[in-house]
Design a protein around this motif. Sequence first.
Motif, PDB file in Angstrom:
ATOM      1  N   PRO A 209      75.907 -48.328  18.516  1.00 10.87           N
ATOM      2  CA  PRO A 209      77.001 -48.702  17.619  1.00 10.87           C
ATOM      3  C   PRO A 209      76.672 -48.396  16.161  1.00 10.87           C
ATOM      4  O   PRO A 209      75.501 -48.425  15.758  1.00 10.87           O
ATOM      5  N   ARG A 210      77.692 -48.125  15.395  1.00 17.63           N
ATOM      6  CA  ARG A 210      77.519 -47.789  13.972  1.00 17.63           C
ATOM      7  C   ARG A 210      76.709 -48.841  13.229  1.00 17.63           C
ATOM      8  O   ARG A 210      75.807 -48.512  12.447  1.00 17.63           O
ATOM      9  N   ASN A 211      76.995 -50.120  13.442  1.00 16.36           N
ATOM     10  CA  ASN A 211      76.285 -51.176  12.704  1.00 16.36           C
ATOM     11  C   ASN A 211      74.791 -51.170  13.009  1.00 16.36           C
ATOM     12  O   ASN A 211      73.964 -51.396  12.111  1.00 16.36           O
ATOM     13  N   ASP A 212      74.427 -50.921  14.260  1.00 16.32           N
ATOM     14  CA  ASP A 212      73.002 -50.847  14.612  1.00 16.32           C
ATOM     15  C   ASP A 212      72.343 -49.656  13.927  1.00 16.32           C
ATOM     16  O   ASP A 212      71.207 -49.746  13.441  1.00 16.32           O
ATOM     17  N   PHE A 213      73.070 -48.555  13.880  1.00 11.23           N
ATOM     18  CA  PHE A 213      72.552 -47.348  13.233  1.00 11.23           C
ATOM     19  C   PHE A 213      72.332 -47.595  11.743  1.00 11.23           C
ATOM     20  O   PHE A 213      71.294 -47.200  11.184  1.00 11.23           O
ATOM     21  N   ILE A 214      73.264 -48.267  11.108  1.00 16.89           N
ATOM     22  CA  ILE A 214      73.143 -48.557   9.675  1.00 16.89           C
ATOM     23  C   ILE A 214      71.923 -49.428   9.407  1.00 16.89           C
ATOM     24  O   ILE A 214      71.191 -49.214   8.428  1.00 16.89           O
ATOM     25  N   GLN A 215      71.666 -50.395  10.262  1.00 12.80           N
ATOM     26  CA  GLN A 215      70.494 -51.252  10.102  1.00 12.80           C
ATOM     27  C   GLN A 215      69.206 -50.449  10.251  1.00 12.80           C
ATOM     28  O   GLN A 215      68.227 -50.673   9.526  1.00 12.80           O
ATOM     29  N   GLN A 216      69.193 -49.521  11.180  1.00 14.45           N
ATOM     30  CA  GLN A 216      68.022 -48.650  11.343  1.00 14.45           C
ATOM     31  C   GLN A 216      67.763 -47.847  10.073  1.00 14.45           C
ATOM     32  O   GLN A 216      66.619 -47.714   9.627  1.00 14.45           O
ATOM     33  N   LEU A 217      68.835 -47.302   9.505  1.00 14.40           N
ATOM     34  CA  LEU A 217      68.696 -46.508   8.282  1.00 14.40           C
ATOM     35  C   LEU A 217      68.091 -47.338   7.160  1.00 14.40           C
ATOM     36  O   LEU A 217      67.191 -46.876   6.442  1.00 14.40           O
ATOM     37  N   LYS A 218      68.556 -48.576   7.010  1.00  9.01           N
ATOM     38  CA  LYS A 218      68.062 -49.448   5.940  1.00  9.01           C
ATOM     39  C   LYS A 218      66.580 -49.745   6.109  1.00  9.01           C
ATOM     40  O   LYS A 218      65.835 -49.834   5.127  1.00  9.01           O
ATOM     41  N   GLN A 219      66.151 -49.899   7.347  1.00  5.34           N
ATOM     42  CA  GLN A 219      64.763 -50.256   7.611  1.00  5.34           C
ATOM     43  C   GLN A 219      63.834 -49.048   7.584  1.00  5.34           C
ATOM     44  O   GLN A 219      62.650 -49.180   7.241  1.00  5.34           O
ATOM     45  N   ALA A 220      64.349 -47.867   7.936  1.00  4.23           N
ATOM     46  CA  ALA A 220      63.477 -46.709   8.157  1.00  4.23           C
ATOM     47  C   ALA A 220      63.442 -45.717   7.000  1.00  4.23           C
ATOM     48  O   ALA A 220      62.578 -44.835   6.975  1.00  4.23           O
ATOM     49  N   ILE A 221      64.375 -45.837   6.047  1.00  6.24           N
ATOM     50  CA  ILE A 221      64.419 -44.889   4.935  1.00  6.24           C
ATOM     51  C   ILE A 221      64.291 -45.647   3.615  1.00  6.24           C
ATOM     52  O   ILE A 221      65.078 -46.549   3.336  1.00  6.24           O
ATOM     53  N   PRO A 222      63.302 -45.308   2.799  1.00  2.00           N
ATOM     54  CA  PRO A 222      63.129 -45.988   1.514  1.00  2.00           C
ATOM     55  C   PRO A 222      64.359 -45.827   0.617  1.00  2.00           C
ATOM     56  O   PRO A 222      65.071 -44.820   0.704  1.00  2.00           O
ATOM     57  N   THR A 223      64.589 -46.813  -0.228  1.00  2.00           N
ATOM     58  CA  THR A 223      65.734 -46.755  -1.146  1.00  2.00           C
ATOM     59  C   THR A 223      65.634 -45.529  -2.047  1.00  2.00           C
ATOM     60  O   THR A 223      66.598 -44.778  -2.217  1.00  2.00           O
ATOM     61  N   LYS A 224      64.469 -45.316  -2.628  1.00  2.00           N
ATOM     62  CA  LYS A 224      64.227 -44.112  -3.423  1.00  2.00           C
ATOM     63  C   LYS A 224      63.563 -43.094  -2.505  1.00  2.00           C
ATOM     64  O   LYS A 224      62.340 -43.088  -2.336  1.00  2.00           O
ATOM     65  N   CYS A 225      64.390 -42.272  -1.905  1.00  2.00           N
ATOM     66  CA  CYS A 225      63.902 -41.381  -0.853  1.00  2.00           C
ATOM     67  C   CYS A 225      63.236 -40.152  -1.453  1.00  2.00           C
ATOM     68  O   CYS A 225      63.797 -39.480  -2.303  1.00  2.00           O
ATOM     69  N   LYS A 226      62.026 -39.878  -0.990  1.00  2.00           N
ATOM     70  CA  LYS A 226      61.290 -38.697  -1.422  1.00  2.00           C
ATOM     71  C   LYS A 226      61.177 -37.718  -0.259  1.00  2.00           C
ATOM     72  O   LYS A 226      61.331 -38.083   0.890  1.00  2.00           O
ATOM     73  N   ASN A 227      60.887 -36.476  -0.602  1.00  2.00           N
ATOM     74  CA  ASN A 227      60.692 -35.490   0.470  1.00  2.00           C
ATOM     75  C   ASN A 227      59.412 -35.823   1.229  1.00  2.00           C
ATOM     76  O   ASN A 227      58.421 -36.262   0.660  1.00  2.00           O
TER      77      ASN A 227
END
Length: 241
Positions: A209-227
């Motif tokens: 589900p979209r909501n689960d995916f969004i939670q994964q993104l928040k946990q797995a990708i830093p706010t200030k994303c670097k290469n």
Amino acid sequence: MSLEKQLLILSEDIYELPNPQLALDDPEGLSAIGGDLTTERLIHLYQHGFFPWYSDADPILWWHPAQRCQLLPYEFHLSKSLKKHTKRFSGSIKINTAFHETIQYCRQQRQEMEGTWISNDIQQAFTLLHKLGFAHSIEVWKDESLIGGLYGIALGEFFFGESMFSLEANASKLALHSLCLNADILGIKYIDCQVESDHLMSLGARLIPRNDFIQQLKQAIPTKCKNTELLKIDQLNFKVE
């Protein structure tokens, strides 16, 4: 109270963020239109689960499906036939040695089969992302010939797969299998496949589900994303088991 679905027309603000909960039901997942393919906007929108998908005749269309197709590396389904093929495979699998050729082959094969969303603008934008260390290619080589591969964007613990190609049987499967085998050393926890297909589901992908995916993104990708540069192992030969 249900939210009213609406399509956002993106402004010049590269950090403008559509509300994924307002994505249309028909066509399913369409969230925004317009904007551009600058590196900053692409990274910002991918970080929040949006991806561009459109033909040359259309403006840029941004999508965020209600059900996301995802592959967890340890859930890759190695069929008996593919297992036999990997044992016989005598070539090599590399990363980032032929990004331009990989995306070009993906474009050509999609064009021949069903039409392609890999426009000139998309190709140029992803080539720049590659030069900056965000976009990567996994390549299958036989002798000195590139016979298959895939490309996508790596952000945090996510690899956002974009497209794959095969010039010989099972070549793209070998690329994806190798990516899964090496996920731990590459720092990859999730492989985003975007939209469901029979082919992807047969390889072990599933819908979340979209909501689960969004939670994964928040946990797995830093706010200030670097290469990530995938740990700067651009010359590594992948070992296929």
